[in-house]
Design a protein around this motif. Sequence first.
Motif, short mmCIF file in Angstrom:
data_model
loop_
_atom_site.label_atom_id
_atom_site.label_comp_id
_atom_site.label_asym_id
_atom_site.label_seq_id
_atom_site.Cartn_x
_atom_site.Cartn_y
_atom_site.Cartn_z
N ALA A 128 0.82 -1.22 0.00
CA ALA A 128 0.00 0.00 0.00
C ALA A 128 0.85 1.26 0.00
O ALA A 128 1.94 1.31 0.57
CB ALA A 128 -0.92 0.00 1.21
N ALA A 129 0.31 2.30 -0.65
CA ALA A 129 0.95 3.61 -0.64
C ALA A 129 0.77 4.28 0.71
O ALA A 129 1.60 5.10 1.12
CB ALA A 129 0.35 4.49 -1.74
N GLU A 130 -0.30 3.91 1.41
CA GLU A 130 -0.60 4.51 2.72
C GLU A 130 -1.45 3.53 3.51
O GLU A 130 -2.36 2.91 2.97
CB GLU A 130 -1.37 5.82 2.52
N VAL A 131 -1.15 3.41 4.81
CA VAL A 131 -1.95 2.58 5.71
C VAL A 131 -2.29 3.44 6.93
O VAL A 131 -1.40 4.07 7.50
CB VAL A 131 -1.18 1.32 6.16
N THR A 132 -3.56 3.46 7.29
CA THR A 132 -3.98 4.21 8.48
C THR A 132 -4.82 3.31 9.37
O THR A 132 -5.49 2.41 8.90
CB THR A 132 -4.80 5.46 8.11
N VAL A 133 -4.75 3.59 10.66
CA VAL A 133 -5.55 2.87 11.65
C VAL A 133 -6.17 3.92 12.55
O VAL A 133 -5.50 4.86 12.99
CB VAL A 133 -4.68 1.92 12.50
N GLU A 134 -7.46 3.76 12.79
CA GLU A 134 -8.12 4.69 13.70
C GLU A 134 -9.15 3.97 14.53
O GLU A 134 -9.77 3.00 14.08
CB GLU A 134 -8.77 5.84 12.93
N ARG A 135 -9.31 4.44 15.75
CA ARG A 135 -10.37 3.90 16.60
C ARG A 135 -11.69 4.52 16.17
O ARG A 135 -11.74 5.69 15.80
CB ARG A 135 -10.09 4.21 18.06
N VAL A 136 -12.72 3.71 16.20
CA VAL A 136 -14.09 4.15 15.91
C VAL A 136 -14.93 3.74 17.11
O VAL A 136 -14.48 2.95 17.94
CB VAL A 136 -14.62 3.56 14.58
N PRO A 137 -16.16 4.27 17.23
CA PRO A 137 -16.96 3.98 18.43
C PRO A 137 -17.14 2.50 18.75
O PRO A 137 -17.28 2.14 19.92
CB PRO A 137 -18.30 4.64 18.13
N VAL A 138 -17.11 1.64 17.76
CA VAL A 138 -17.34 0.22 18.04
C VAL A 138 -16.09 -0.64 17.85
O VAL A 138 -16.18 -1.86 17.78
CB VAL A 138 -18.48 -0.34 17.16
N GLY A 139 -14.92 -0.04 17.74
CA GLY A 139 -13.70 -0.81 17.55
C GLY A 139 -12.64 0.00 16.83
O GLY A 139 -12.20 1.02 17.31
N LYS A 140 -12.27 -0.48 15.62
CA LYS A 140 -11.26 0.24 14.84
C LYS A 140 -11.52 0.07 13.35
O LYS A 140 -12.29 -0.79 12.94
CB LYS A 140 -9.85 -0.26 15.17
#
Length: 158
Positions: A128-140
């Motif tokens: 991948a050119a870019e990988v992001t991870v973020e928390r969301v209200p029910v997990g990630k």
Amino acid sequence: MTDDVSGAVIPTGFDIPVEPLRRATHYTGEPGCIAEARAFAAQFLEQLRTEWCAAVDGRTDGEVQLVVSELVTNADRHSNGPYILELEGSDSAVVVGVYDSSAALPYLYPKDPERIGRHGLEIVHAIAAEVTVERVPVGKRVRARVRLRPDAGPDATG
């Protein structure tokens, strides 16, 4: 639209921005769901080829399906509950997003060719050119943007 020197406005085509192609599905973790996710991605890429005239060659097709497989496998192994696969694409990039119910963020292990397993995120980062991870209200949510052409610039969709 362009302005003529006489002051007249000359229509030159559509000035409506085109939205990326978006598709989503969910999985419960039943056996066969990873293969289903890969088939869903293959169908999405075919639609991207026909509707967007996107240059998706065999290598890119395989890379997108591998990213889907790795992210869905991680969601299947590390979450307790259903997960969602989102695909978004244009003529320059495909963004693979997976939502799952685990709040634990994935860990990118250091490269170690002797380690058995736990190479999935390493593979995704390599493709991948870019990988992001973020928390969301029910997990990630984990997202990976794969360029469709090596010459696609940093402004590629996603």
